[in-house]
Motif scaffolding. Sequence first.
Motif, PDB file in Angstrom:
ATOM      1  N   LEU A  92       0.821  -1.216   0.000  1.00  0.00           N
ATOM      2  CA  LEU A  92       0.000   0.000   0.000  1.00  0.00           C
ATOM      3  C   LEU A  92       0.858   1.271   0.000  1.00  0.00           C
ATOM      4  O   LEU A  92       1.643   1.507   0.933  1.00  0.00           O
ATOM      5  N   ALA A  93       0.679   2.088  -1.023  1.00  0.00           N
ATOM      6  CA  ALA A  93       1.482   3.311  -1.154  1.00  0.00           C
ATOM      7  C   ALA A  93       1.335   4.245   0.060  1.00  0.00           C
ATOM      8  O   ALA A  93       2.341   4.777   0.546  1.00  0.00           O
ATOM      9  N   PRO A  94       0.115   4.474   0.600  1.00  0.00           N
ATOM     10  CA  PRO A  94      -0.003   5.385   1.751  1.00  0.00           C
ATOM     11  C   PRO A  94       0.738   4.860   2.985  1.00  0.00           C
ATOM     12  O   PRO A  94       1.282   5.638   3.772  1.00  0.00           O
ATOM     13  N   VAL A  95       0.780   3.530   3.128  1.00  0.00           N
ATOM     14  CA  VAL A  95       1.514   2.927   4.251  1.00  0.00           C
ATOM     15  C   VAL A  95       3.003   3.191   4.089  1.00  0.00           C
ATOM     16  O   VAL A  95       3.701   3.605   5.016  1.00  0.00           O
ATOM     17  N   ARG A  96       3.507   2.990   2.882  1.00  0.00           N
ATOM     18  CA  ARG A  96       4.943   3.184   2.628  1.00  0.00           C
ATOM     19  C   ARG A  96       5.314   4.654   2.860  1.00  0.00           C
ATOM     20  O   ARG A  96       6.352   4.961   3.438  1.00  0.00           O
ATOM     21  N   ALA A  97       4.429   5.547   2.400  1.00  0.00           N
ATOM     22  CA  ALA A  97       4.708   6.981   2.579  1.00  0.00           C
ATOM     23  C   ALA A  97       4.752   7.319   4.069  1.00  0.00           C
ATOM     24  O   ALA A  97       5.609   8.089   4.520  1.00  0.00           O
ATOM     25  N   ALA A  98       3.856   6.710   4.843  1.00  0.00           N
ATOM     26  CA  ALA A  98       3.786   7.002   6.282  1.00  0.00           C
ATOM     27  C   ALA A  98       5.034   6.517   7.016  1.00  0.00           C
ATOM     28  O   ALA A  98       5.379   7.056   8.071  1.00  0.00           O
ATOM     29  N   LEU A  99       5.708   5.513   6.470  1.00  0.00           N
ATOM     30  CA  LEU A  99       6.897   4.965   7.163  1.00  0.00           C
ATOM     31  C   LEU A  99       8.210   5.580   6.670  1.00  0.00           C
ATOM     32  O   LEU A  99       9.278   5.323   7.249  1.00  0.00           O
ATOM     33  N   LEU A 100       8.122   6.410   5.628  1.00  0.00           N
ATOM     34  CA  LEU A 100       9.348   6.903   4.982  1.00  0.00           C
ATOM     35  C   LEU A 100      10.234   7.733   5.921  1.00  0.00           C
ATOM     36  O   LEU A 100      11.420   7.441   6.099  1.00  0.00           O
ATOM     37  N   GLU A 101       9.652   8.767   6.523  1.00  0.00           N
ATOM     38  CA  GLU A 101      10.475   9.660   7.361  1.00  0.00           C
ATOM     39  C   GLU A 101      10.978   8.951   8.612  1.00  0.00           C
ATOM     40  O   GLU A 101      12.064   9.224   9.100  1.00  0.00           O
ATOM     41  N   ARG A 102      10.184   8.032   9.127  1.00  0.00           N
ATOM     42  CA  ARG A 102      10.614   7.274  10.304  1.00  0.00           C
ATOM     43  C   ARG A 102      11.891   6.495   9.963  1.00  0.00           C
ATOM     44  O   ARG A 102      12.837   6.450  10.740  1.00  0.00           O
ATOM     45  N   GLN A 103      11.924   5.913   8.784  1.00  0.00           N
ATOM     46  CA  GLN A 103      13.112   5.152   8.367  1.00  0.00           C
ATOM     47  C   GLN A 103      14.301   6.096   8.181  1.00  0.00           C
ATOM     48  O   GLN A 103      15.419   5.793   8.595  1.00  0.00           O
ATOM     49  N   ARG A 104      14.051   7.247   7.562  1.00  0.00           N
ATOM     50  CA  ARG A 104      15.154   8.199   7.325  1.00  0.00           C
ATOM     51  C   ARG A 104      15.711   8.744   8.632  1.00  0.00           C
ATOM     52  O   ARG A 104      16.865   9.161   8.701  1.00  0.00           O
ATOM     53  N   GLY A 105      14.883   8.723   9.661  1.00  0.00           N
ATOM     54  CA  GLY A 105      15.316   9.206  10.980  1.00  0.00           C
ATOM     55  C   GLY A 105      16.424   8.354  11.593  1.00  0.00           C
ATOM     56  O   GLY A 105      17.096   8.786  12.534  1.00  0.00           O
TER      57      GLY A 105
END
Length: 242
Positions: free
Chosen positions: A100-113
Amino acid sequence: MKAPVICIDGPNASGKGAISRALAEHLGWHRLDSGVLYRALGLAASRRSLSPADSGVLAALAAELDVDLHGERILLDGEDVTRELGTEEAGTEASRVAVLAPVRAALLERQRGFRRPPGLVADGRDMGTVVFPDAKWKVFLTASPEVRAARRYNQLRHQGMDVSLAGLFEAIRERDERDRLRDTAPLRPANGALQLDTTHLGVSEVLACVIEHVRTTGRSMRPEVSGEQGGDGHRQRTCGDT
Ligand code: DC
């Protein structure tokens, strides 16, 4: 200037986890096992009886997910779910919500952190293509489906789990296909990634190969400036071929 990142991508049981763990330890860098975030979300979703059709609710859940990584221990809503997240079923749930694209988008910044000095070793499916496109080092590990199923089988049996080799082979095949064919951030090597077939290699051999790649490609491990790594194709290499 951002902290340097080494991306280790590849399909299930290709050796990403063992290599990134050992590499992070060798360098004294941080590590991100991005699959854990998707596994935790999959578990949180199944506990709430959510299905992939509930994409908006799942994205909101992903954005607020209370998951804590304590070394090898994983806490979800304060509860230790390490063992539960290690099962193949948890991997399948993760793969389902990960389309799911919205799920991936929601996790993006957390991963970059997770990108903090002195550096980060990040493993997953889209570390080099989407999450850290400017990373200097990108590695894509593969291995034959038979060897990957056997590795996973041994790993789970070692943890005392009752699994069948044939069942795992099928589950891994299905999961690979879902991860490879999804529209958003599909599993594929990043441009310029070092591709290593680990079918006949042990952890120490793959690790030596990746360390050599980092040494010869990077020359130094200073923080890097932004910019997509160049490269118009994928480099298929064997160890020692730098
Ligand atoms: O690496 P793993 O087996 O823990 O990952 C479980 C699933 O999570 C995987 O089948 C697909 C998804 N995943 C993903 O889509 N992107 C990532 N960067 C990591 C995992």
